[in-house]
Design an enzyme around this catalytic site. Structure first.
Site, PDB file in Angstrom:
ATOM      1  N   LYS A  27       5.350   6.041  -7.214  1.00 39.44           N
ATOM      2  CA  LYS A  27       5.154   4.664  -7.666  1.00 39.44           C
ATOM      3  C   LYS A  27       4.050   4.609  -8.719  1.00 39.44           C
ATOM      4  O   LYS A  27       4.184   3.946  -9.745  1.00 39.44           O
ATOM      5  CB  LYS A  27       4.802   3.762  -6.470  1.00 39.44           C
ATOM      6  CG  LYS A  27       6.000   3.463  -5.582  1.00 39.44           C
ATOM      7  CD  LYS A  27       5.612   2.857  -4.223  1.00 39.44           C
ATOM      8  CE  LYS A  27       6.859   2.661  -3.367  1.00 39.44           C
ATOM      9  NZ  LYS A  27       6.580   2.205  -1.993  1.00 39.44           N
ATOM     10  N   GLN A  75       1.833   0.277   1.689  1.00 41.62           N
ATOM     11  CA  GLN A  75       2.925   1.161   2.114  1.00 41.62           C
ATOM     12  C   GLN A  75       3.115   1.073   3.623  1.00 41.62           C
ATOM     13  O   GLN A  75       2.157   1.174   4.386  1.00 41.62           O
ATOM     14  CB  GLN A  75       2.613   2.603   1.676  1.00 41.62           C
ATOM     15  CG  GLN A  75       3.736   3.591   1.913  1.00 41.62           C
ATOM     16  CD  GLN A  75       4.986   3.337   1.068  1.00 41.62           C
ATOM     17  OE1 GLN A  75       4.906   2.853  -0.053  1.00 41.62           O
ATOM     18  NE2 GLN A  75       6.138   3.651   1.612  1.00 41.62           N
ATOM     19  N   ASP A 133       6.356  -6.718  -2.813  1.00 39.35           N
ATOM     20  CA  ASP A 133       7.361  -6.231  -1.864  1.00 39.35           C
ATOM     21  C   ASP A 133       8.288  -7.360  -1.400  1.00 39.35           C
ATOM     22  O   ASP A 133       9.332  -7.084  -0.805  1.00 39.35           O
ATOM     23  CB  ASP A 133       6.666  -5.663  -0.609  1.00 39.35           C
ATOM     24  CG  ASP A 133       6.554  -4.149  -0.647  1.00 39.35           C
ATOM     25  OD1 ASP A 133       7.469  -3.497  -1.189  1.00 39.35           O
ATOM     26  OD2 ASP A 133       5.555  -3.625  -0.117  1.00 39.35           O
TER      27      ASP A 133
HETATM   28  N1  GUN Z   1       8.244   1.725   3.401  1.00 40.58           N
HETATM   29  C1  GUN Z   1       9.579   1.951   3.275  1.00 40.58           C
HETATM   30  N2  GUN Z   1      10.100   1.132   2.328  1.00 40.58           N
HETATM   31  C2  GUN Z   1       9.080   0.381   1.870  1.00 40.58           C
HETATM   32  C3  GUN Z   1       9.003  -0.634   0.882  1.00 40.58           C
HETATM   33  O1  GUN Z   1       9.972  -1.042   0.231  1.00 40.58           O
HETATM   34  N3  GUN Z   1       7.758  -1.157   0.683  1.00 40.58           N
HETATM   35  C4  GUN Z   1       6.683  -0.753   1.390  1.00 40.58           C
HETATM   36  N4  GUN Z   1       5.527  -1.343   1.139  1.00 40.58           N
HETATM   37  N5  GUN Z   1       6.726   0.190   2.306  1.00 40.58           N
HETATM   38  C5  GUN Z   1       7.926   0.745   2.535  1.00 40.58           C
END
Ligand code: GUN
Length: 301
Positions: free
Chosen positions: A66, A110, A133
Site C-alpha cells: 500500500k 490494518q 476503508d
Molecule cells: N484486512 C483485510 N482486508 C482489509 C481491508 O480492506 N482494510 C483493512 N484496513 N484491513 C484489512
C-alpha cells in the site's frame, strides 16, 4: 468431428481471464494524474496514514504494498508501525491525532487487530471523512441509503471491473458468497445500488450451489480454498474471486489460491479473475482512489 474431438473441445478452457493487475495499474495511473492536480491546487500531496499493530507477516506485506504504490501515485504515506502489545487507549490517541492532522486525508488501520483491541471502537474513532476503508457506520449507512460515501476498497474494485466489462449492470442476477462487513455486505449494497437483483449466500444457505448457478455475476469472498467448482457456475457467468488463501505444500513451500477452482470455473464461466493478479491489486488501487477522493472532498469543504 469425432466424439473424442468434441469431448476435448468441451474440456478446453473457455473463460476469459480478467486481468485485474492491468486494470489496477491503469486505475493507479488515473489516481496519479488526479494527485498531481490536487498537489498543484492544494500545495501538498494527498496523505494516507497507515497503521499496523503487531507483526503479522501477511499484514506487513499488504501494508508495504500500500505504501509503495501510494508513493508511486504521488500520495504521501505516514506509517505508524506499533508493537503487538499496544493498548486500545494508545491506538485511540493516535487516531485522534491523525483525525486532527491536516496533512492526513485518509486513515487506514490494518485489520485484524490484536485481541486486546476492540475493532469496532477503533473504526468508530476514525473521522468518517478520512475513513478510506469505508468501515465507519456513517459510511456504511450512507452506502446503504445510496448517498455519496467512502466505499470499502475490495467491493469497489469488484464493481469497477464488472462495470468495465458489462457497462450497465441493471437487471443482472448477482450472487455474493459471504457476508463479511469488509466484502460481502458492502458488495451486496453496491450491486443493489447498481440495480442488480442481489442474493447473499453464506455457510447456512440451503443448496448453495443451486443459488450460485442462478448468477450472471458471482462474487466469492469466503476464505475457503477452491470451494467453488464448475457445479456452482452458470455457463457464461462472470466470476470474481476475492479469496486469497495460502496453501502449505511439501518442503516448506506454499502457493496462493482463491476461493474458486480457477481451472474448473474456466470450463464453464464467461470470465474469471485469477488469484493472484485479479481482485487483490484492485483493492490497493481503490484505496488510493479513496484517499484522493477524501483529499479532494476535504479541500472543497
Ligand atoms: N484486512 C483485510 N482486508 C482489509 C481491508 O480492506 N482494510 C483493512 N484496513 N484491513 C484489512
Amino acid at each position: 468431428m469425432t466424439d473424442q474431438a468434441t469431448k476435448i473441445d468441451q474440456d478446453v478452457t473457455t473463460a476469459e481471464r480478467i486481468d485485474g493487475k492491468a486494470f489496477a495499474a491503469a486505475l493507479r495511473a488515473d489516481v496519479a494524474e488526479g494527485a498531481a492536480r490536487f498537489q498543484a491546487q492544494a500545495g501538498r500531496q494527498p496523505g494516507l496514514a497507515v497503521v499496523l499493530v503487531g507483526d503479522d507477516p501477511a499484514s506487513q506485506v499488504y501494508v508495504k504494498t500500500k505504501m509503495r504504490q501510494a508513493a508511486e501515485a504521488g500520495i504521501a504515506s505516514f506509517p505508524h508501525l506499533l508493537p503487538g502489545s499496544t493498548s486500545q487507549a494508545h491506538l485511540l490517541q493516535l487516531i485522534d491525532a491523525l483525525n486532527s492532522d491536516d496533512q492526513v486525508d485518509g486513515i487506514l488501520v490494518q485489520l485484524p487487530l490484536p485481541a486486546q483491541i476492540e475493532e469496532t471502537a477503533v473504526i468508530e474513532a476514525i473521522d468518517p471523512a478520512k475513513d478510506v476503508d469505508g468501515f465507519h457506520p456513517v459510511n456504511v449507512g450512507r452506502l446503504s441509503t445510496g448517498q455519496p460515501a467512502l466505499v470499502p476498497c475490495t467491493p469497489l474494485g469488484c464493481l469497477l471491473l464488472l462495470q468495465d466489462r458489462l457497462g450497465d449492470l441493471s437487471g443482472k442476477k448477482a450472487v455474493v458468497v459471504g457476508r463479511s462487513n469488509i466484502v460481502g455486505k458492502p458488495m451486496g449494497q453496491l450491486l443493489l445500488n447498481a440495480s442488480c437483483t442481489v442474493t447473499t449466500v453464506h455457510s447456512r444457505t440451503q443448496d448453495l450451489a443451486a443459488e450460485c448457478r442462478s448468477a450472471d455475476i458471482l462474487v466469492v469472498a469466503v476464505g475457503r480454498p477452491e470451494m467453488i467448482d464448475a457445479s456452482y457456475i452458470k455457463p457464461g457467468a462472470i466470476v470474481l474471486d476475492v479469496g486469497i488463501n495460502r496453501i502449505e505444500m511439501a518442503e516448506g513451500k506454499s502457493r496462493l489460491t482463491g476461493d474458486v477452482d480457477f481451472a474448473a470455473a474456466s470450463s464453464v464461466a464467461g470470465a474469471v479473475t485469477p488469484v493472484p493478479g485479479g481482485i487483490g491489486p484492485m483493492t490497493v488501487a481503490c484505496l488510493l482512489r479513496n484517499t484522493l477522493s477524501a483529499a479532494q472532498a476535504r479541500v472543497a469543504e
